[in-house]
Structures are given as C-alpha cells and as structure tokens.
Design an enzyme around this catalytic site. Structure first.
Site, PDB file in Angstrom:
ATOM      1  CG  HIS A 221      -1.727  -1.292   1.131  1.00 28.12           C
ATOM      2  ND1 HIS A 221      -2.600  -1.479   0.443  1.00 28.12           N
ATOM      3  CD2 HIS A 221      -2.174  -2.159   2.332  1.00 28.12           C
ATOM      4  CE1 HIS A 221      -3.338  -2.745   0.322  1.00 28.12           C
ATOM      5  NE2 HIS A 221      -2.972  -3.167   1.784  1.00 28.12           N
ATOM      6  CG  ASP A 272      -5.371  -6.354  -0.430  1.00 25.86           C
ATOM      7  OD1 ASP A 272      -5.445  -7.316   0.628  1.00 25.86           O
ATOM      8  OD2 ASP A 272      -4.973  -5.220  -0.038  1.00 25.86           O
TER       9      ASP A 272
HETATM   10  C1  NGQ Z   1      -5.366  -8.021   5.906  1.00 32.54           C
HETATM   11  N1  NGQ Z   1      -6.228  -6.165   4.476  1.00 32.54           N
HETATM   12  O1  NGQ Z   1      -4.297  -8.290   6.442  1.00 32.54           O
HETATM   13  O2  NGQ Z   1      -6.074  -8.688   5.358  1.00 32.54           O
HETATM   14  C2  NGQ Z   1      -5.587  -6.444   5.947  1.00 32.54           C
HETATM   15  C3  NGQ Z   1      -6.652  -6.153   6.960  1.00 32.54           C
HETATM   16  C4  NGQ Z   1      -5.331  -5.255   8.848  1.00 32.54           C
HETATM   17  C5  NGQ Z   1      -5.627  -4.873   3.949  1.00 32.54           C
HETATM   18  N2  NGQ Z   1      -4.994  -4.183   4.992  1.00 32.54           N
HETATM   19  C6  NGQ Z   1      -6.399  -6.239   8.125  1.00 32.54           C
HETATM   20  N3  NGQ Z   1      -6.118  -4.396   2.815  1.00 32.54           N
HETATM   21  O3  NGQ Z   1      -4.704  -4.299   7.754  1.00 32.54           O
HETATM   22  O4  NGQ Z   1      -5.150  -5.005   9.956  1.00 32.54           O
HETATM   23 ZN    ZN Z   2      -2.920  -7.049   2.811  1.00 31.62          ZN
END
Ligand code: NGQ
Ligand code: ZN
Length: 405
Positions: A221, A272
């Site tokens: 990101h 993602d």
């Molecule tokens: C994840 N996804 O690890 O699946 C994360 C969400 C977080 C994104 N950041 C969980 N898009 O970041 O705490």
């Molecule tokens: Zn992620």
C-alpha cells in the site's frame, strides 16, 4: 493441442505480489452499508467474522479456485501473505493449492502479535493470527525443505500496528539474505496518526529510518506518504506493493504514483482482497485514478515507451518479480518462461500490433483476451481452460456454501 495464430501476442507473466486468498470468497459480500459510516475498519470486522469458522479444507478450496482464476487472467506467480495461523496446516494448504493450480508461489508467513500500536493485546477475533518470531522462523524452517522453482519463502511482519519494533528487528536478524520481506504500511490515515503518536514517525518514515529497507522489501500500500518518504522509498530499492482495486474498494486513499515513478521507484500490483483477479483491471484502475485526480490523460509512460499499457504491464511485471524474489517478469534470456498469450482472433486485437496490444488489454475493457498461460515452461491454461477448473469450482462452491450457511 493448442492452436497458434499468426496474430497472437505474448506478454511476460504477471506477479501478484499481495494475496490474502481466503478473502476471495468475500468478494461482493461487503458492499452493503452496515455502519453509519462504513470504512476500512468496519470492513475488517466483517472480514474477521467471515474468517472465524474458516477450515483448512475451505482455505485450500478457495485458494485453488483463486489461483486458477489468476492464471486465466495472466498472473503466473503469487505472494501469499498468510496470517491465519490456527491451525498451523493452513500454510501448507496454500502451498498445495498453488501446486495443484500450477501457479508459482512465494509464501510469506506473517508475524502478528498485537491489535495496535503500543502492544495492544489481540482481540478475541484476532486470536487465530497469534504468532511469535520463533513460530514464524519455525514455519519457514519446516517448509524450507519443500522449496523448488515453484515455491519460495519469505516473511511478512504484518504491519507496525501488529508488530512491535523489537520483534520486527529480531525477525529480520533471523532471516537469510535475499529473503523477501513484505509489510503493510500507511494504508489508512488513522494508522499514520497512531504511528506518529506511538513511534514519533509515520510508518514508511519509521521503516526507512529503523530497518535495512532495500530491494528485498515490499511495502504494501504505502498509500499515505509525504514527499520526503516518496523520495526515500524510491531510493531504497524497495517495491511499493500497490493493490488498486482493493484500495479503491476499501476507500484507502491514493498513492502518489507519478512522483514515485519520477524518482525511479519500483512497484508492482497485488490482488489483496481479490475483488478483482485480473491484472489488466488493476493497472487500468491505477491509471484512471491518477487521471481523475490530475484531470489529464496518458500519465504513466516511460523513457522507452509513450504507451501507457505497455509501460504499466512491464514495470509491474518487473517490480512484482523483484518482490517475489523470482527471475521472471520479462521475456528475456535467463528469465523464467512465464508467458501470457493473447487471442489474436478477438475483436479487441483486430489490426493491433506493438504497443497497441497491451493498451488494448488494459484499456479496451474485455477480460477474455488471455487465451493461454505458461508457467516455468509449462502450459497451465490452454484455450482458456485449466484442467482442474470444473473440479475446483465445485469444491469452491461447496466451501462457500458451508461458510455462508
Ligand atoms: C489484511 N488487508 O491483512 O487482510 C488487511 C486487513 C489489517 C488490508 N490491509 C487487516 N487491505 O490491515 O489490519
Ligand atoms: Zn494485505
């Protein structure tokens, strides 16, 4: 037998540098307003809820389906950022899924210790993520023996929210040279604020000042970065892991791609949460968001090509290869034979050659242009068909049926 047409065009296989495979089964399910103000954090609660009952069998069924879909759209390798560690066999299930589908995989077991900055204890719903530096290094040692051309290993300290500075440094010290290191960074403005409060620095800024960030690293990101961070990140040689459709879907914000590319920053794309399994859609979204902000056209070009599609595909393929630690990402001597064959019989490619080919793939909207996909010299998709796809789709439907019942 695959038929060959004189007009077929070939692109290098694309790396998908950021995947949470199980989230494939949630695609489309969270597009209903559930809170007064839905955002990333309310989505994350739904994701945790969805994951609560996920079994190893279901994980494997979802990942197999996903990896086949990726291959059919031109991805030939994936980095699986894996943090649902309970039970431990979850990791192996992804390796099996990739092997069955025929996609190359870099598995990144994630270190996840805390619910937030300042060593906030994990919430009940995060218990399945529990891991320590020891457990991650053990997991690496366990699958190291299985390494082959199609399986690589790396590591994923989840984020500065979930990993404290000492654990992060200890983890990095425990790694072999050259092992990919992926971390979520600066995706949400709240995360930047909390980081500034807890660490005195913004996440990307802190990482660049406190860790040996180099070409082994992928900062996933990196959305909210200031000019000094953009320049330093580009200079570090790390890869910015952009996930355009997910970032749009979650309302993350906009990465300053033009400035970053202007500083020769490396980047690649990740699916993602898998609201899209199509690299062309990721790249289209990436360019369009910049156009909407700048109110200009044809923004991402390079010194070697004035064509946006060609530029985006080749840079993302090269950056993604770097992030996965793989010799792929270009059609060149010494690179792995990961090839995507487009169907020259399709209307979208009529009378197209050169740069007009990748431009047609990315900007004329059709998703059915990929006809054949080769991974490491083996055809895994021929004539738009994968040998396992019917079986995988049936298993996937059963798994999702169980999860949603
Ligand atoms: C994840 N996804 O690890 O699946 C994360 C969400 C977080 C994104 N950041 C969980 N898009 O970041 O705490
Ligand atoms: Zn992620």
């Amino acid at each position: 037998m695959t038929k060959y047409y004189a007009r077929d065009a070939v692109l290098p296989g694309m790396a998908n540098l950021h995947s949470h495979a199980f989230q494939r089964a949630m695609a489309g399910l969270t597009e209903v307003r559930a809170a007064a103000q839905d955002d990333f954090w309310s989505w994350r609660q739904l994701m945790y809820q969805f994951m609560e009952r996920l079994t190893p069998e279901q994980s494997q069924a979802i990942a197999t389906q996903l990896y086949i879909e990726m291959l059919k759209h031109g991805y030939t390798a994936v980095a699986e950022f894996h943090y649902v560690h309970d039970p431990a066999e979850m990791l192996d299930r992804h390796v099996h899924a990739a092997h069955d589908a025929g996609i190359a995989i870099t598995v990144l077991p994630a270190l996840y210790r805390w619910a937030g900055f300042g060593k906030k204890p994990l919430e009940p719903r995060q218990r399945r993520f529990t891991s320590s530096v020891r457990s991650i290094l053990d997991a690496l040692a366990r699958i190291r023996g299985k390494q082959s051309a199609d399986l690589r290993i790396g590591v994923a300290p989840h984020s500065l929210r979930a990993v404290d500075a000492d654990s992060l440094k200890e983890l990095i010290r425990g790694l072999e040279a050259d092992m990919p290191i992926h971390i979520h960074a600066s995706e949400q403005t709240r995360e930047v604020e909390e980081s500034t409060f807890a660490l005195g620095k913004r996440p990307v800024e802190w990482l660049l000042e406190n860790c040996p960030v180099d070409g082994r690293w992928c900062l996933v990101h990196a959305t909210h970065v200031q000019a000094s961070e953009v320049a330093a990140l580009a200079a570090s040689g790390a890869v910015a892991g952009l996930c355009p459709t997910t970032e749009a879907n979650l309302g993350d914000g906009i990465f300053p791609l033009l400035t970053y590319r202007g500083a020769s920053g490396r980047w690649g794309i990740g699916g993602d949460s898998h609201v899209s399994r199509d690299p062309a859609e990721e790249l289209r979204t990436l360019e369009y968001v910049q156009r909407l902000v700048m109110r200009r056209r044809n923004l991402n070009i390079s010194s070697t090509s004035a064509a946006v599609g060609t530029t985006l595909w080749l840079e993302a393929a090269a950056g993604g290869a770097r992030a996965l630690g793989r010799g792929m990402g270009a059609i060149a001597p010494g690179k792995r034979a990961d090839l995507v064959v487009l169907d020259g019989e399709q209307a979208d490619l009529a009378a197209r050659s050169g740069d007009a080919i990748a431009n047609a793939l990315i900007f004329s909207g059709a998703s059915g242009l990929v006809r054949d996909t080769m991974v490491a010299g083996q055809w895994v998709v021929r004539e738009r068909h994968h040998v396992l796809e019917e079986k995988a789709a049936a298993r996937y439907a059963r798994a999702v049926g169980e999860l949603l019942s």
